[in-house]
Design an enzyme around this catalytic site. Structure first.
Site, PDB file in Angstrom:
ATOM      1  N   SER A  50       0.819  -1.221   0.000  1.00  0.00           N
ATOM      2  CA  SER A  50       0.000   0.000   0.000  1.00  0.00           C
ATOM      3  C   SER A  50       0.850   1.267   0.000  1.00  0.00           C
ATOM      4  O   SER A  50       1.923   1.305   0.616  1.00  0.00           O
ATOM      5  CB  SER A  50      -0.893   0.002   1.251  1.00  0.00           C
ATOM      6  OG  SER A  50      -1.442   1.283   1.469  1.00  0.00           O
ATOM      7  N   THR A  88      -5.698   2.764  -6.796  1.00  0.00           N
ATOM      8  CA  THR A  88      -6.979   2.665  -6.092  1.00  0.00           C
ATOM      9  C   THR A  88      -7.713   3.991  -6.232  1.00  0.00           C
ATOM     10  O   THR A  88      -7.179   5.049  -5.893  1.00  0.00           O
ATOM     11  CB  THR A  88      -6.754   2.325  -4.603  1.00  0.00           C
ATOM     12  OG1 THR A  88      -6.026   1.097  -4.537  1.00  0.00           O
ATOM     13  CG2 THR A  88      -8.073   2.175  -3.872  1.00  0.00           C
ATOM     14  N   HIS A 109     -13.634  -1.895  -1.601  1.00  0.00           N
ATOM     15  CA  HIS A 109     -12.686  -1.549  -0.542  1.00  0.00           C
ATOM     16  C   HIS A 109     -13.066  -2.245   0.778  1.00  0.00           C
ATOM     17  O   HIS A 109     -12.890  -1.697   1.859  1.00  0.00           O
ATOM     18  CB  HIS A 109     -12.667  -0.023  -0.348  1.00  0.00           C
ATOM     19  CG  HIS A 109     -11.309   0.549  -0.036  1.00  0.00           C
ATOM     20  ND1 HIS A 109     -10.490   1.104  -0.980  1.00  0.00           N
ATOM     21  CD2 HIS A 109     -10.631   0.660   1.141  1.00  0.00           C
ATOM     22  CE1 HIS A 109      -9.382   1.540  -0.405  1.00  0.00           C
ATOM     23  NE2 HIS A 109      -9.435   1.281   0.879  1.00  0.00           N
ATOM     24  N   LYS A 156      -8.178  -0.352  -9.170  1.00  0.00           N
ATOM     25  CA  LYS A 156      -8.866  -1.039  -8.067  1.00  0.00           C
ATOM     26  C   LYS A 156     -10.008  -0.181  -7.534  1.00  0.00           C
ATOM     27  O   LYS A 156      -9.815   1.008  -7.250  1.00  0.00           O
ATOM     28  CB  LYS A 156      -7.872  -1.320  -6.938  1.00  0.00           C
ATOM     29  CG  LYS A 156      -8.480  -1.918  -5.665  1.00  0.00           C
ATOM     30  CD  LYS A 156      -7.386  -2.368  -4.704  1.00  0.00           C
ATOM     31  CE  LYS A 156      -7.929  -2.965  -3.420  1.00  0.00           C
ATOM     32  NZ  LYS A 156      -8.359  -1.977  -2.432  1.00  0.00           N
ATOM     33  N   TYR A 196      -1.875   5.562  -4.496  1.00  0.00           N
ATOM     34  CA  TYR A 196      -2.922   6.575  -4.339  1.00  0.00           C
ATOM     35  C   TYR A 196      -2.427   7.852  -5.016  1.00  0.00           C
ATOM     36  O   TYR A 196      -1.285   8.267  -4.768  1.00  0.00           O
ATOM     37  CB  TYR A 196      -3.174   6.875  -2.856  1.00  0.00           C
ATOM     38  CG  TYR A 196      -4.103   5.916  -2.156  1.00  0.00           C
ATOM     39  CD1 TYR A 196      -5.379   5.663  -2.649  1.00  0.00           C
ATOM     40  CD2 TYR A 196      -3.720   5.290  -0.974  1.00  0.00           C
ATOM     41  CE1 TYR A 196      -6.241   4.787  -1.992  1.00  0.00           C
ATOM     42  CE2 TYR A 196      -4.574   4.419  -0.306  1.00  0.00           C
ATOM     43  CZ  TYR A 196      -5.835   4.179  -0.829  1.00  0.00           C
ATOM     44  OH  TYR A 196      -6.685   3.323  -0.178  1.00  0.00           O
TER      45      TYR A 196
HETATM   46  C1  FNR Z   1      -7.767  -1.548   3.312  1.00  0.00           C
HETATM   47  N1  FNR Z   1      -7.840  -1.474   1.921  1.00  0.00           N
HETATM   48  C2  FNR Z   1      -6.940  -0.715   1.226  1.00  0.00           C
HETATM   49  N2  FNR Z   1      -6.981  -0.675  -0.137  1.00  0.00           N
HETATM   50  C3  FNR Z   1      -6.070   0.052  -0.836  1.00  0.00           C
HETATM   51  O1  FNR Z   1      -6.132   0.066  -2.057  1.00  0.00           O
HETATM   52  N3  FNR Z   1      -5.097   0.744  -0.174  1.00  0.00           N
HETATM   53  C4  FNR Z   1      -4.994   0.759   1.185  1.00  0.00           C
HETATM   54  O2  FNR Z   1      -4.093   1.384   1.742  1.00  0.00           O
HETATM   55  C5  FNR Z   1      -5.955   0.021   1.918  1.00  0.00           C
HETATM   56  N4  FNR Z   1      -5.929   0.003   3.280  1.00  0.00           N
HETATM   57  C6  FNR Z   1      -6.811  -0.787   3.987  1.00  0.00           C
HETATM   58  C7  FNR Z   1      -6.722  -0.834   5.387  1.00  0.00           C
HETATM   59  C8  FNR Z   1      -7.559  -1.678   6.087  1.00  0.00           C
HETATM   60  C9  FNR Z   1      -7.436  -1.739   7.583  1.00  0.00           C
HETATM   61  C10 FNR Z   1      -8.508  -2.472   5.409  1.00  0.00           C
HETATM   62  C11 FNR Z   1      -9.388  -3.421   6.153  1.00  0.00           C
HETATM   63  C12 FNR Z   1      -8.598  -2.400   4.040  1.00  0.00           C
HETATM   64  C13 FNR Z   1      -8.834  -2.281   1.184  1.00  0.00           C
HETATM   65  C14 FNR Z   1      -8.268  -3.660   0.819  1.00  0.00           C
HETATM   66  O3  FNR Z   1      -7.270  -3.557  -0.150  1.00  0.00           O
HETATM   67  C15 FNR Z   1      -9.344  -4.582   0.255  1.00  0.00           C
HETATM   68  O4  FNR Z   1      -9.994  -3.945  -0.808  1.00  0.00           O
HETATM   69  C16 FNR Z   1     -10.384  -5.012   1.305  1.00  0.00           C
HETATM   70  O5  FNR Z   1      -9.806  -5.172   2.575  1.00  0.00           O
HETATM   71  C17 FNR Z   1     -11.010  -6.329   0.853  1.00  0.00           C
HETATM   72  O6  FNR Z   1     -12.028  -6.721   1.718  1.00  0.00           O
HETATM   73  P1  FNR Z   1     -11.812  -7.805   2.892  1.00  0.00           P
HETATM   74  O7  FNR Z   1     -10.979  -8.932   2.325  1.00  0.00           O
HETATM   75  O8  FNR Z   1     -11.106  -7.088   4.001  1.00  0.00           O
HETATM   76  O9  FNR Z   1     -13.207  -8.196   3.225  1.00  0.00           O
END
Ligand code: FNR
Length: 371
Positions: A121, A170, A268, A244, A144
């Site tokens: 990330s 994303t 997300h 994404k 990002y």
């Molecule tokens: C995320 N997600 C996320 N996505 C992204 O593109 N950049 C990021 O920095 C983050 N950070 C992040 C932090 C936390 C604590 C969570 C829970 C999620 C989203 C992540 O990539 C993904 O899309 C989801 O977590 C998928 O869903 P599940 O598997 O958690 O149900």
């Protein structure tokens, strides 16, 4: 929820009472301070989409197929010309020091040990350069858009020179509904948990709003990326770019026509628009829109190998695991994440065997019903 003074220290062994990958979810509550757990587990707004993500999988039962010869079975995939022994990737998840002092370094070690593609990330708590040095497996970088194009370009070039093999942009969280769960738990980012990659870049603030202007449109959204920024980004790198956060088939078609390498169908993990449909419910339509041979990845709500089977049957080439990786990390560091990935893979292979599918291509042809 367990009080912070009773917090357990990360284990250096695999706990005995883990039978399914999802068991890490419950166990993790003992290892993560309650406010941080609320931040990780929570969604956005009133968590409607968060709840829908997992519930929606039960709409698609898998009818078993019997007596097929599966002795040559495997879960291999090929993506961007590279072979992987399974279709399970690690989603980009920010601030992993919240779960474990080794944070992203340990998830990368686990990815390396299990032939898993790790997506790092922008908001990692270790730098992208430090993460890139861990292990030999290919890694992708999640980008990002930053306040300025100079900063975005700087991040991109740093990812390129550190050896990341693809970029995941994303685009679904330029603006988020606050998480009620995290607010109520009074979550605050600990001082030692910093998005070190972007520490020196200028951050967006609401300071430019004039009297009478909207905090949303002229405030938060004033520097939000648009299609023009994505066009621009595509001219700045030769690395494949995945987008994404796509839920609409028209957006998916547009991304494909622009020349992006693929899309990631995702809401997300329910952390963006509360009220968005469950991610899994968007998959079939998007696959139909972009055709069979365009790379489509999927995440949001996956808690088992059965869920992964369903996502592939509905059109995904591979899936990303978000929260489960953080939970496993909190419980047992790299060992936990590697174990969780092994369990997910076995759960997927078990479902494949029961459904009579010898390969991922067989799953893609599997006629998944809607209950
Ligand atoms: C995320 N997600 C996320 N996505 C992204 O593109 N950049 C990021 O920095 C983050 N950070 C992040 C932090 C936390 C604590 C969570 C829970 C999620 C989203 C992540 O990539 C993904 O899309 C989801 O977590 C998928 O869903 P599940 O598997 O958690 O149900």
């Amino acid at each position: 929820m367990i009080e912070s003074q009773q917090l357990l220290q990360p284990l250096n062994y695999i706990p005995a009472d883990i039978y399914f990958a999802q068991d890490y979810e419950l166990l993790a509550q003992g290892f993560i301070p309650a406010p941080s757990y609320s931040y990780i587990a929570g969604g956005s707004g009133r968590d409607q989409t968060l709840a829908a993500n997992q519930a929606a999988f039960s709409k698609y039962p898998v009818v078993p197929r019997i007596l097929r010869d599966l002795i040559q079975g495997n879960a291999q995939i090929s993506l961007l010309g590279k072979n992987y022994s399974h279709p399970i990737f690690l989603a980009p998840v920010a601030y992993q020091k919240l779960a474990h002092p080794q944070g992203e370094l340990d998830t990368t070690r686990a990815a390396d040990a299990t032939d898993t593609c790790m997506i790092s990330s922008t908001l990692s708590s270790y730098s992208l350069e430090e993460i890139a040095k861990v292990g030999a497996a290919d890694k992708w970088f999640q980008l990002y858009f930053q306040f300025s194009r100079e900063a975005t370009l700087d991040l991109l070039k740093r990812a390129e020179s550190s050896g990341y093999k693809a970029i995941v942009v994303t685009i679904d969280t330029t603006i988020r509904s606050p998480s009620l769960g995290a607010l109520r738990a009074q979550f605050q980012m600990p001082a030692d948990c910093v998005a070190v990659n972007i520490q020196t870049y200028e951050q967006v603030t609401a300071k430019h709003i004039q009297h009478g202007q909207s905090r949303i449109f002229q405030g938060v959204m004033q520097e939000a990326p648009t299609w023009a920024d994505l066009e621009w980004l595509l001219t700045q790198t030769k690395l494949p770019i995945f987008v994404k956060g796509v839920l609409h088939p028209e957006d998916a078609e547009k991304i494909k026509s622009m020349g992006c390498a693929g899309i990631i169908v995702s809401n997300h993990g329910g952390r963006s628009l509360d009220g968005a449909p469950a991610s899994i419910d968007c998959l079939r339509e998007i696959r139909t829109a972009v055709g069979n041979n365009y790379p489509v990845l999927f995440d949001s709500g996956i808690r088992s190998g059965l869920d992964i089977f369903k996502a592939i049957a509905l059109g995904a080439d591979a899936v990303l695991i978000g929260r489960l990786q953080v939970y496993a990390l909190a419980v047992a560091g790299a060992l936990g994440v590697a174990h969780m990935l092994k369990l997910l893979r076995e759960e997927l292979e078990l479902t494949m065997a029961q459904a009579g599918c010898a390969t991922i291509a067989d799953i893609r042809k599997f006629n998944l019903r809607t209950a």
